[in-house]
Design a protein around this motif. Structure first.
Motif, PDB file in Angstrom:
ATOM      1  N   LEU A  27       0.820  -1.206   0.000  1.00  0.00           N
ATOM      2  CA  LEU A  27       0.000   0.000   0.000  1.00  0.00           C
ATOM      3  C   LEU A  27       0.860   1.264   0.000  1.00  0.00           C
ATOM      4  CD1 LEU A  27      -2.795   1.356   0.245  1.00  0.00           C
ATOM      5  CD2 LEU A  27      -2.567   1.130   2.745  1.00  0.00           C
ATOM      6  N   LEU A  43      -7.360   1.326  -0.458  1.00  0.00           N
ATOM      7  CA  LEU A  43      -8.201   0.269   0.115  1.00  0.00           C
ATOM      8  C   LEU A  43      -9.679   0.628   0.025  1.00  0.00           C
ATOM      9  CD1 LEU A  43      -5.987  -0.214   3.311  1.00  0.00           C
ATOM     10  CD2 LEU A  43      -6.050  -1.735   1.318  1.00  0.00           C
ATOM     11  N   TYR A  83     -12.593  -1.949  -0.030  1.00  0.00           N
ATOM     12  CA  TYR A  83     -12.887  -2.759   1.150  1.00  0.00           C
ATOM     13  C   TYR A  83     -13.900  -2.010   2.023  1.00  0.00           C
ATOM     14  CZ  TYR A  83      -8.778  -5.667   0.135  1.00  0.00           C
ATOM     15  OH  TYR A  83      -7.874  -6.514  -0.448  1.00  0.00           O
ATOM     16  N   GLU A  88      -2.779  -1.766   6.064  1.00  0.00           N
ATOM     17  CA  GLU A  88      -3.102  -2.767   5.047  1.00  0.00           C
ATOM     18  C   GLU A  88      -3.190  -4.165   5.641  1.00  0.00           C
ATOM     19  OE1 GLU A  88      -2.063  -3.641   0.436  1.00  0.00           O
ATOM     20  OE2 GLU A  88      -0.362  -3.107   1.703  1.00  0.00           O
ATOM     21  N   ARG A 140      -6.625  -6.423   5.473  1.00  0.00           N
ATOM     22  CA  ARG A 140      -6.635  -7.681   4.717  1.00  0.00           C
ATOM     23  C   ARG A 140      -6.712  -8.920   5.609  1.00  0.00           C
ATOM     24  NH1 ARG A 140      -3.399  -7.382  -0.910  1.00  0.00           N
ATOM     25  NH2 ARG A 140      -4.224  -5.383  -1.617  1.00  0.00           N
TER      26      ARG A 140
END
Length: 431
Positions: A5, A170, A173, A201, A205
């Motif tokens: 990221l 992101l 998400y 990140e 995740r």
């Protein structure tokens, strides 16, 4: 494999740079260089994760020049030759040279003529002080800029941008991040944006969505992903600053046990950089001239702590806390310089007396510069009756010695002797 990221969120132009506004903000030096298309090679130095590579990338994006990255320690002269050939073809290449302090003589000798011709604009990046570690031949051909740790506000801005960006970040998400987790992310990384984005990140995740389909990032999740404990789970987030404040005030108040308690809380939170910085401030602000050796020992202990890292760093830090707690205290020099600064900020500066001005240039005497200056070493005790302060401040007195340590007692006695001697000379002139 997808890039991290922190890599994906690198700024594409100067407007996207987070922090470092003293360099890239409106009217500041790097922005001026880009706007005027007058780029020159430079060295950016500062802690990891503070934006050295980002600034180089943004400069390249803002100028549309080719951008290449090499490492002075691991890449070879042949790699530099490839960049030089590209520069001949395209006209100009911006070369980010990481760990520039590791540049050996062979690579340096190859690089210098390309820097002088302007075909390669080198942006050297280093965490080391370039005035100490970088060869003078390179220094003389570059401008040196310090990159500072990012503020909490800077990191929060970058975190919010990463969470919102659907193309590079992101944004795809479904994330909700607790305010305590968000603040911990900005504080626990000590101004290192790369660490903050890496931790974010990992958290996003590795955290499964809950029943509502949302990824909920709590303080506990963020602590785990950063491997840094928050000082407390208070809702308003003030505990971070409260502990730091209590740490300094306990040392200033000579309470060893309280100071060690607050040190332990900061160690447990992994705030090594904050501890080190605060101890050096305390050594000079609160101990000061009462015990200068303690301040010097603090600097050595901080260097040891930074080399050791946690958990071993707690040992020299604890030694220093005890030392500073039980040392005599004096803030006289700190108070004195602040009083002098107050005068200057109120416009009470005045012109430097002519006899003290620089006289090492042709025509200086014609302007009256340096005439009448008396060299103190030609007089007993190196004391000479001449005015040093500007006229409008000639009677100003900033330093008020304290008697809390043998060293400052001696300084205070000498100060009084000089003041009395000056008064005697003033009185003798009147008579």
């Amino acid at each position: 494999m997808e890039k991290p990221l922190a890599f994906r969120m690198r700024p594409r132009n100067l407007d996207e740079v987070v922090g470092q506004q003293h360099l890239v903000g409106p009217g500041k030096i790097i922005r001026r260089m880009v706007t005027a298309k007058m780029l020159s090679s430079m060295i950016l130095y500062g802690p990891p994760g503070t934006g050295k590579t980002s600034i180089a990338s943004a400069i390249a994006g803002s100028t549309q020049y080719a951008f290449r990255m090499l490492n002075a320690a691991t890449d070879t002269k042949k790699d530099l030759q490839i960049v030089a050939e590209e520069a001949k073809m395209s006209g100009t290449v911006i070369l980010l040279l990481d760990e520039v302090h590791r540049l050996d003589k062979t690579k340096q000798d190859f690089l210098l003529p390309h820097l002088e011709s302007g075909r390669i604009i080198m942006i050297g990046a280093t965490t080391e002080n370039p005035y100490i570690t970088i060869n003078p031949a390179i220094r003389s051909r570059t401008q040196i800029f310090e990159v500072k740790p990012l503020t909490e506000s800077d990191i929060l801005t970058a975190v919010d941008q990463a969470l919102a960006d659907k193309e590079r970040g992101l944004g795809n998400y479904p994330v909700e991040i607790e305010e305590t987790a968000r603040r911990h992310l900005s504080r626990a990384t000590n101004g290192d944006l790369r660490s903050a984005l890496n931790g974010l990140e990992l958290a996003v995740r590795s955290t499964p969505p809950e029943a509502d389909g949302i990824i909920h990032l709590t303080l506990t999740v963020m602590e785990e992903c950063l491997q840094r404990k928050a000082l407390t789970h208070d809702k308003d987030g003030d505990a971070h600053y409260d502990v730091i404040s209590a740490f300094q005030k306990s040392i200033r108040g000579s309470d060893v046990n309280a100071a060690l308690h607050y040190l332990a809380r900061l160690v447990e939170a992994g705030d090594l950089a904050i501890i080190c910085r605060r101890l050096m401030v305390i050594g000079y602000e609160d101990i000061g001239l009462a015990n200068p050796a303690a301040a010097a020992r603090t600097v050595n202990a901080v260097l040891a702590a930074e080399r050791l890292g946690l958990p071993e760093a707690r040992i020299p830090l604890a030694d220093t806390v005890v030392d500073l707690c039980l040392s005599p205290k004096s803030n006289s020099a700190y108070v004195a310089v602040d009083a002098a600064l107050a005068d200057i900020r109120e416009g009470n500066a005045g012109a430097v007396p002519d006899h003290l001005r620089d006289s090492h240039y042709q025509g200086a005497k014609d302007l009256g510069r340096g005439i009448g200056y008396q060299y103190p070493h030609d007089f007993e005790n190196a004391w000479v009756d001449q005015q040093y302060l500007p006229d409008k401040l000639k009677n100003a007195s900033y330093y008020q010695p304290k008697a809390t340590g043998k060293y400052e007692q001696a300084l205070g006695q000498q100060y009084q002797r000089i003041q009395q001697w000056r008064q005697q000379h003033t009185n003798s002139k009147k008579n």
